[in-house]
Design a protein around this motif. Sequence first.
Motif, short mmCIF file in Angstrom:
data_model
loop_
_atom_site.label_atom_id
_atom_site.label_comp_id
_atom_site.label_asym_id
_atom_site.label_seq_id
_atom_site.Cartn_x
_atom_site.Cartn_y
_atom_site.Cartn_z
N GLY A 89 0.79 -1.33 0.04
CA GLY A 89 -0.34 -0.59 0.29
C GLY A 89 0.70 1.68 -0.36
O GLY A 89 1.73 0.89 0.34
N GLU A 90 0.24 2.32 -0.08
CA GLU A 90 1.17 3.49 -0.02
C GLU A 90 1.80 4.40 0.69
O GLU A 90 0.94 4.15 1.99
CB GLU A 90 0.08 4.63 -0.73
N GLY A 91 2.85 4.59 0.94
CA GLY A 91 3.63 5.19 1.38
C GLY A 91 5.18 4.87 1.84
O GLY A 91 5.45 4.23 1.18
N THR A 92 5.74 4.52 3.00
CA THR A 92 7.05 4.00 2.93
C THR A 92 7.09 2.61 3.67
O THR A 92 6.54 2.51 4.65
CB THR A 92 7.91 4.87 4.20
N HIS A 93 7.89 2.05 2.95
CA HIS A 93 7.64 0.25 3.43
C HIS A 93 9.29 0.02 3.84
O HIS A 93 10.42 0.37 2.64
CB HIS A 93 7.34 -0.26 1.96
N HIS A 94 9.99 -0.43 4.39
CA HIS A 94 10.74 -1.24 5.03
C HIS A 94 11.17 -2.02 4.31
O HIS A 94 10.59 -3.31 5.01
CB HIS A 94 10.96 -0.86 6.39
N VAL A 95 12.16 -2.61 4.06
CA VAL A 95 13.00 -3.84 3.64
C VAL A 95 14.21 -4.52 4.77
O VAL A 95 15.13 -3.40 3.52
CB VAL A 95 12.90 -4.31 2.59
N VAL A 96 13.86 -5.08 5.15
CA VAL A 96 15.36 -5.60 5.78
C VAL A 96 16.26 -7.15 5.61
O VAL A 96 15.49 -7.75 5.50
CB VAL A 96 14.55 -5.63 7.40
N PHE A 97 16.75 -6.96 5.08
CA PHE A 97 17.85 -8.50 4.89
C PHE A 97 18.49 -8.91 6.32
O PHE A 97 19.20 -7.72 6.29
CB PHE A 97 18.26 -7.89 3.37
N GLU A 98 18.96 -9.74 6.28
CA GLU A 98 19.72 -10.04 7.28
C GLU A 98 20.25 -11.50 7.05
O GLU A 98 19.96 -12.67 6.49
CB GLU A 98 18.82 -10.35 8.41
N ARG A 99 21.66 -11.84 7.34
CA ARG A 99 22.13 -12.60 7.09
C ARG A 99 23.57 -12.97 7.78
O ARG A 99 24.75 -12.20 7.96
CB ARG A 99 22.67 -12.94 5.40
N LYS A 100 23.58 -13.48 8.79
CA LYS A 100 25.07 -13.62 9.38
C LYS A 100 25.72 -12.97 10.76
O LYS A 100 26.44 -12.84 10.11
CB LYS A 100 26.18 -14.91 9.33
N LYS A 102 24.27 -10.05 9.93
CA LYS A 102 24.60 -8.70 9.16
C LYS A 102 23.15 -8.48 8.54
O LYS A 102 22.49 -9.03 8.81
CB LYS A 102 25.13 -8.91 7.92
N ARG A 103 23.31 -7.12 8.58
CA ARG A 103 21.57 -6.21 8.33
C ARG A 103 22.09 -5.60 6.98
O ARG A 103 22.76 -4.09 7.41
CB ARG A 103 20.95 -5.97 9.89
N CYS A 104 20.64 -5.73 6.28
CA CYS A 104 20.58 -4.39 5.01
C CYS A 104 19.23 -3.85 5.29
O CYS A 104 18.76 -4.39 4.57
CB CYS A 104 21.12 -4.33 3.40
N ASP A 105 19.18 -2.28 5.50
CA ASP A 105 17.42 -2.18 5.92
C ASP A 105 17.92 -1.06 3.84
O ASP A 105 18.34 -0.27 3.57
CB ASP A 105 17.88 -1.36 6.73
N VAL A 106 16.32 -0.98 3.37
CA VAL A 106 16.02 -0.73 1.97
C VAL A 106 14.99 -0.07 2.63
O VAL A 106 14.02 -0.46 2.86
CB VAL A 106 16.11 -1.69 1.20
N THR A 121 21.02 1.10 3.32
CA THR A 121 22.34 1.48 4.58
C THR A 121 22.27 0.22 5.13
O THR A 121 21.35 -1.03 5.11
CB THR A 121 20.89 2.87 5.26
N GLY A 122 23.19 0.43 6.14
CA GLY A 122 23.90 -0.75 6.90
C GLY A 122 24.56 -1.41 6.29
O GLY A 122 25.14 -0.86 5.51
N GLU A 127 23.10 -5.23 -2.67
CA GLU A 127 22.97 -4.80 -4.32
C GLU A 127 21.56 -4.48 -4.09
O GLU A 127 21.03 -5.62 -5.01
CB GLU A 127 24.32 -4.19 -4.78
N VAL A 128 20.90 -3.46 -4.20
CA VAL A 128 20.22 -2.80 -5.01
C VAL A 128 19.91 -2.43 -6.54
O VAL A 128 20.58 -1.53 -6.72
CB VAL A 128 19.03 -2.30 -3.56
N VAL A 129 19.34 -2.95 -6.92
CA VAL A 129 19.27 -3.18 -9.01
C VAL A 129 18.28 -3.12 -9.23
O VAL A 129 17.43 -3.87 -9.11
CB VAL A 129 20.62 -4.01 -9.40
N ASP A 130 18.16 -2.24 -10.19
CA ASP A 130 16.75 -1.78 -11.16
C ASP A 130 16.65 -3.62 -11.63
O ASP A 130 15.14 -3.61 -11.62
CB ASP A 130 16.71 -0.79 -12.17
N SER A 131 16.97 -3.90 -11.93
CA SER A 131 16.46 -5.51 -12.98
C SER A 131 17.45 -6.61 -12.48
O SER A 131 19.05 -6.26 -12.90
CB SER A 131 16.15 -4.93 -14.50
#
Length: 133
Positions: A89-100, A102-106, A121-122, A127-131
Amino acid sequence: MNEERQEPTITHEYRAAFARQMNQESGQAELVVTMTTVRELVSLGYTINVQTKRAKQATTIQIGGLSVARHTLSRAGGAVGTVAVPWPGEGTHHVVFERKGKRCDVELQIRDTSLKVESSTGDAFVEVVDSLA
């Protein structure tokens, strides 16, 4: 002449791309996250084992190990993992990747049927890519 193999420097372990798609069974919109390993593997097709946790405005993706795909032909390339969650839905949405540890926030900005990556960040293991094409 030095004939030793020199490994390339890889700063990210994974690449991730975000997209919106319609679930064919339910007809509902979904946020699809497709990940691939940066390192290419040979001989077999591998999948990335992932688990998700969903909160109202956040999705956590826990990246596990690799496994051999059940029905695959031999192929070279990166391991692939795909996650689909209900469209936030509309607005800000956070996706958090975690592994061992480590944490990366998108941070995604969702507008109607479109999405835009605002920041990442994190730990830089994703690496976030377009495709991923």
